[in-house]
Design a protein around this motif. Structure first.
Motif, short mmCIF file in Angstrom:
data_model
loop_
_atom_site.label_atom_id
_atom_site.label_comp_id
_atom_site.label_asym_id
_atom_site.label_seq_id
_atom_site.Cartn_x
_atom_site.Cartn_y
_atom_site.Cartn_z
N ILE A 197 -39.85 -39.77 -4.81
CA ILE A 197 -40.84 -39.60 -3.73
C ILE A 197 -41.73 -40.83 -3.64
N ARG A 198 -42.18 -41.34 -4.81
CA ARG A 198 -43.05 -42.52 -4.81
C ARG A 198 -42.31 -43.74 -4.25
N LYS A 199 -41.08 -43.95 -4.73
CA LYS A 199 -40.31 -45.11 -4.26
C LYS A 199 -40.02 -45.00 -2.76
N PHE A 200 -39.61 -43.81 -2.35
CA PHE A 200 -39.23 -43.61 -0.95
C PHE A 200 -40.41 -43.82 -0.01
N THR A 201 -41.54 -43.18 -0.27
CA THR A 201 -42.68 -43.28 0.65
C THR A 201 -43.24 -44.70 0.68
N THR A 202 -43.30 -45.36 -0.48
CA THR A 202 -43.82 -46.73 -0.52
C THR A 202 -42.91 -47.68 0.25
N THR A 203 -41.59 -47.54 0.02
CA THR A 203 -40.63 -48.40 0.72
C THR A 203 -40.64 -48.12 2.22
N ALA A 204 -40.70 -46.84 2.61
CA ALA A 204 -40.70 -46.47 4.03
C ALA A 204 -41.91 -47.06 4.74
#
Length: 656
Positions: free
Chosen positions: A465-472
């Motif tokens: 979730i952290r990686k996805f939201t930050t990258t998005a």
């Protein structure tokens, strides 16, 4: 008595030609010396028309009955009209006297027409026509009063005797055709007068003299003035002929031909002017629609304390009728009921699929069961988009009413309440194109799905979730798109989902639902939609909504996270956790494609490039009994490869 002579006397066919008509218009133009005084001639024309209507004879001596109990629609004009007549009455009387004198000495109709034109040279074009008609209306009205009353009123009888009328009043067989012919010409003159008055009243804000539609009409109006004044002269000569020549005048076929020719000519002028007037109206409406559209754009850009200005701009209330139809109480209601409420606008044409209505109705009814829930604090309005170029006939009316009857929410009272500028805004700004569209307005009337990219994501892995939201967020910034993200957890939200919601809020990673029970409710709604469509015989093979529901439920059944991103109703991309994250991390590889074809189409292309033949998808459908598995297994196919999925019975005990 000689009433006309030479080329300019009777209506010579050459004069009635197009070139002859324009030549007469030039003569009138030469007399035009406007004094710059603007007078609203419509109240005067209303009285003139009233005189003609009331004076129309049915038979000599028969009094036209007027119901005194009926309110006079023109009564409100009289106070201002009396003041106006203080200014105009001298001119009207002078015209009447001028016509009577010149005809009595045998002057031809053309010369008399130009003499009248001199009297009204200082007035506007519409006033010239109305004043000439008013002068004739006095002559006509006075004569017809005697005709109608002489058999019952001693005063009228004495006047008729002095005018030598009794002999002709006994010849109803000859009198009626004469007055029928006169009435046709009078009606033609009145509609031309109305037309010129309307031209005068066209709003200068929306149409200018140099516009082709108006300049063309203005070039023809002097000719209309000439022929209308000339027709009043000829009509006056007919009344004088009846008085002076009696039954010999009644049988004149030459005069009948002239009246018919004039009527034809005046009707031709009217038809031409009306065509140009309609083009002017069209141009005015186009400019009003542009102005209304621009106003609507500014209105949506502004900040408001509530949603009333927005809703009233979208829904045009007419005739002081409440604009909304309440689908529950089946009665008209005020738009004020929606003040400071979230409003979902359901926008569609009259071909909205019944199956989609059933799903919307189910969601709506579920929200009414617990109205205190935050997600239930909204109202729905159906906004029907109906093409204005087609006639709203009985078939369309029944179609509209049939759809309206199926809806438990609000709808507009009639499709005409959606103005052209609003339809243009809905199509151009919100992207409506026949397919039903939902637009969400907050309590201040702001659009919440206004072409933003919306991302729903779920799963329990907090690291992903952290990686996805930050990258998005980083990709959205690079791609210059507005992205809103919402975490919806899993269908059986437990303590891990609760902890994730807390961490997401603390770290400001994305939006979350306000309570964990709302996550459960989100998934229950999806499952309910699936059950409802399945019960109606809908399968994944023939229904896009069914495909998307099963995709979401399939994502939820996996151990991975997942995400769906969309913009509006037509663009959507979805993938499991690793595929979505990898695609975002490789944004530079498809950045050029995103600039060329759009963010979501390019993202879908990249998803396809990463897809392999090997996959394992699971779909959990709660509430399905063993007996039901056989009846639905053929309708459930894999969202990746389209093959039928194997049906298994699973027992589970899961604790956090």
């Amino acid at each position: 008595m000689e009433l006309s002579s030479g080329f300019y006397g009777r209506s010579n066919p050459q004069m009635l030609s197009t070139s002859g008509g324009k030549a007469m218009g030039k003569l009138i133009e030469a007399t035009h010396e406007p004094a710059g005084v603007e007078i609203n001639m419509k109240p005067v024309l209303d009285i003139v028309e009233d005189i003609f209507e009331r004076a129309t004879p049915s038979a000599p001596g028969a009094i036209k009955q007027v119901d005194a109990s009926e309110p006079d629609e023109r009564a409100f004009h009289y106070s201002s009209l009396e003041q106006m007549m203080d200014v105009l009455s001298a001119t009207i009387n002078r015209i009447s006297c001028e016509i009577t004198y010149r005809l009595s000495i045998g002057e031809d109709a053309h010369s008399t027409t130009l003499a009248v034109a001199q009297i009204v040279k200082g007035y506007s074009w519409d006033a010239k026509i109305v004043l000439a008609l008013a002068a004739f209306a006095m002559t006509y009205g006075e004569f017809l009063l005697v005709v109608q009353l002489y058999a019952t009123n001693p005063l009228a009888k004495d006047v008729a005797l002095l005018k030598q009328l009794p002999e002709i009043l006994t010849r109803a067989d000859l009198l009626k055709p004469k007055f029928d012919t006169l009435a046709n010409l009078i009606n033609a003159m009145v509609v031309v007068a109305k037309c010129t008055v309307e031209f005068k009243g066209l709003p200068s804000k929306y149409i200018r003299p140099e516009d082709p539609e108006l300049s063309s009409a203005n070039a023809d109006i002097p000719s209309a003035v000439y022929w209308t004044i000339r027709s009043t002269v000829i009509c006056s000569s007919q009344i004088m002929g009846l008085i002076n020549m009696g039954h010999e005048f009644l049988s004149s076929t030459t005069d009948a031909w002239e009246l018919s020719s004039l009527t034809h000519n005046i009707n031709s002028i009217y038809n031409d002017l009306m065509e140009k007037l309609n083009r002017c109206r069209q141009r005015i409406n186009e400019r009003k629609d542009i102005e209304a559209f621009e106003t609507l754009v500014r209105l949506f850009d502004a900040i408001h304390i509530d949603n009333m200005k927005i809703l009233k701009a979208l829904i045009y209330a007419k005739d002081d009728q409440p604009p909304l139809w309440d689908g529950t109480t089946k009665q008209r209601v005020s738009i004020e009921l929606l003040r400071r409420k979230s409003v979902l606008l359901l926008i569609s044409d009259l071909e909205i699929p019944e199956k989609e209505l059933i799903i919307l109705e189910q969601i709506y009814n579920e929200s009414r069961v617990q109205p205190t829930r935050i997600e239930s604090q909204y109202e729905v309005i159906w906004i029907p988009i109906v093409d204005r170029s087609s006639t709203f006939d009985d078939t369309m009316r029944k179609q509209f009413e049939s759809l309206q009857a199926m809806m438990p929410w609000y709808s507009v009272g009639h499709p005409s309440m959606i103005q052209p500028a609003v339809m243009r805004y809905i199509k151009e700004v919100w992207g409506f194109n026949k397919k039903p569209l939902l637009v969400v307005l907050d309590p201040q009337g702001r659009v919440l799905t206004d072409r933003k990219f919306i991302c729903l994501y779920g799963g329990e892995d907090m690291n992903w979730i952290r990686k996805f939201t930050t990258t998005a967020k980083a990709v959205a910034k690079t791609a210059n798109i507005e992205l809103e993200m919402l975490y919806v957890g899993k269908s059986n939200p437990r303590e891990r989902v609760r902890r994730n919601m807390t961490n997401i809020e603390l770290e400001n990673l994305s939006h979350t639902l306000s309570d964990i029970s709302l996550i459960w409710f989100f998934w229950v709604r999806l499952e309910s939609m699936w059950h409802s469509r399945a019960q109606h015989g809908v399968t994944i093979r023939n229904d896009l909504i069914m495909q998307e529901i099963l995709t979401m439920l399939g994502f939820d059944g996996s151990d991975q996270g997942w995400a769906v991103i969309s913009r509006g109703a037509d663009e959507m991309a979805r993938a499991k956790a690793e595929t979505f994250l990898k695609s975002l991390e490789e944004y530079t590889a498809w950045e050029a494609a995103a600039a060329e074809k759009g963010f979501i189409p390019a993202l879908n292309d990249h998803f396809r490039s990463l897809r392999t033949e090997h996959h394992c998808n699971r779909l959990t459908l709660p509430g399905i009994s063993v007996a039901e598995i056989g009846s639905i297994k053929d309708t459930v196919v894999c969202v990746d490869c389209g093959k039928p999925m194997e049906a298994l019975l699973m027992f589970r005990c899961c604790t956090d």
